[in-house]
Write a protein that holds these residues in place. Structure first.
Motif, mmCIF file in Angstrom:
data_model
loop_
_atom_site.group_PDB
_atom_site.id
_atom_site.type_symbol
_atom_site.label_atom_id
_atom_site.label_comp_id
_atom_site.label_asym_id
_atom_site.label_seq_id
_atom_site.Cartn_x
_atom_site.Cartn_y
_atom_site.Cartn_z
ATOM 1 N N ALA A 110 0.682 -1.153 0.058
ATOM 2 C CA ALA A 110 0.024 0.066 -0.177
ATOM 3 C C ALA A 110 0.789 1.279 -0.059
ATOM 4 N N THR A 111 0.343 2.520 -0.663
ATOM 5 C CA THR A 111 0.820 3.493 -0.664
ATOM 6 C C THR A 111 1.620 4.079 0.981
ATOM 7 N N ASP A 112 0.564 3.827 1.727
ATOM 8 C CA ASP A 112 1.228 4.332 3.293
ATOM 9 C C ASP A 112 2.015 3.108 3.799
ATOM 10 N N GLN A 114 2.547 2.296 6.578
ATOM 11 C CA GLN A 114 1.886 2.040 7.697
ATOM 12 C C GLN A 114 0.659 0.858 7.457
ATOM 13 N N LYS A 115 0.078 0.950 6.325
ATOM 14 C CA LYS A 115 -0.875 0.204 5.893
ATOM 15 C C LYS A 115 -0.469 -0.901 5.147
ATOM 16 N N SER A 116 0.790 -1.065 4.769
ATOM 17 C CA SER A 116 1.358 -2.026 3.679
ATOM 18 C C SER A 116 1.606 -3.352 4.622
ATOM 19 N N GLU A 117 1.377 -4.255 4.272
ATOM 20 C CA GLU A 117 1.289 -5.633 4.597
ATOM 21 C C GLU A 117 2.644 -6.086 4.998
ATOM 22 N N GLY A 123 5.936 -2.422 3.307
ATOM 23 C CA GLY A 123 5.449 -3.085 4.735
ATOM 24 C C GLY A 123 6.910 -3.470 5.345
ATOM 25 N N VAL A 129 4.710 7.806 4.629
ATOM 26 C CA VAL A 129 4.185 7.737 3.065
ATOM 27 C C VAL A 129 5.028 8.738 2.323
ATOM 28 N N ASN A 132 8.573 6.351 0.933
ATOM 29 C CA ASN A 132 8.009 5.052 0.858
ATOM 30 C C ASN A 132 8.859 4.048 -0.102
#
Ligand code: ADP
Length: 169
Positions: A110-112, A114-117, A123, A129, A132
């Motif tokens: 994911a772009t952020d 913090q939300k990337s697995e 991640g 972000v 990244n």
């Protein structure tokens, strides 16, 4: 006439294969380069079975960064983002393979961050972000546009990798 020599069949297969192969534009941003993550990132695409068909290291101008991110020019972070992309060396690449555009985005996460697995590039290797570390085209149209923006046609190398028959069967 119904029986083709093996070489002709192989050539047909290769051509059919080549025709369906898609390409995506991937860039390691200045933070990824400065943090020594080039080989880590290249390795994730390479080990997956995707094929590297173009690579170079460049410091993009601000103007070039603005072209690359033109879709985001109304966003509040646009100026900072373009300053950042043009602040140091970027590793620009084209990767080829079945489903490489969509799956490349999965490898990236994911772009952020913090939300990337965990398990994805962002991640595992990034925190915020604005830093990244990597860019990947988000669809067939942007992939085509971004490859054309960053590379001349003669910088793309078409070749059959020895591994292909083991990756694709
Ligand atoms: P992606 O790179 O995942 O395709 P976008 O196209 O939405 O994401 O954004 C492009 C880049 O802009 C991101 O990779 C990130 O570096 C930066 N960016 C996106 N959102 C923000 C934000 N809220 N603040 C700062 N930078 C951002």
């Amino acid at each position: 006439a119904l029986v083709l020599p093996t070489a002709a069949i192989m050539l047909q297969d290769q051509e059919a294969h080549a025709a369906e192969m898609e390409r995506t534009f991937i860039a390691i941003k200045p933070d990824g380069v400065q943090r020594g993550l080039i080989s880590e990132i290249v390795s994730r695409f390479e080990r997956k079975g995707f094929k590297l068909v173009a690579i170079k290291i460049v410091i993009p101008s601000k103007d070039f960064a603005e072209k690359h991110y033109h879709d985001l020019k109304e966003r509040p972070f646009f100026n900072g983002l373009c300053d950042f992309l043009s602040s140091g060396p970027v590793v620009a690449m084209v990767w080829e393979g079945e489903g490489v555009i969509k799956y490349g985005r999965k490898l990236i996460g994911a772009t952020d961050p913090q939300k990337s697995e965990p398990g994805t590039i962002r991640g595992d290797l990034a925190v915020v972000v604005g830093r990244n570390i990597i860019h990947g085209s988000d669809g067939p149209e942007t992939a085509k546009d971004e490859i054309n923006l960053w590379f001349k046609p003669e910088e793309l190398v078409s070749y059959t990798s020895n591994a292909e028959k083991w990756v694709y069967g």
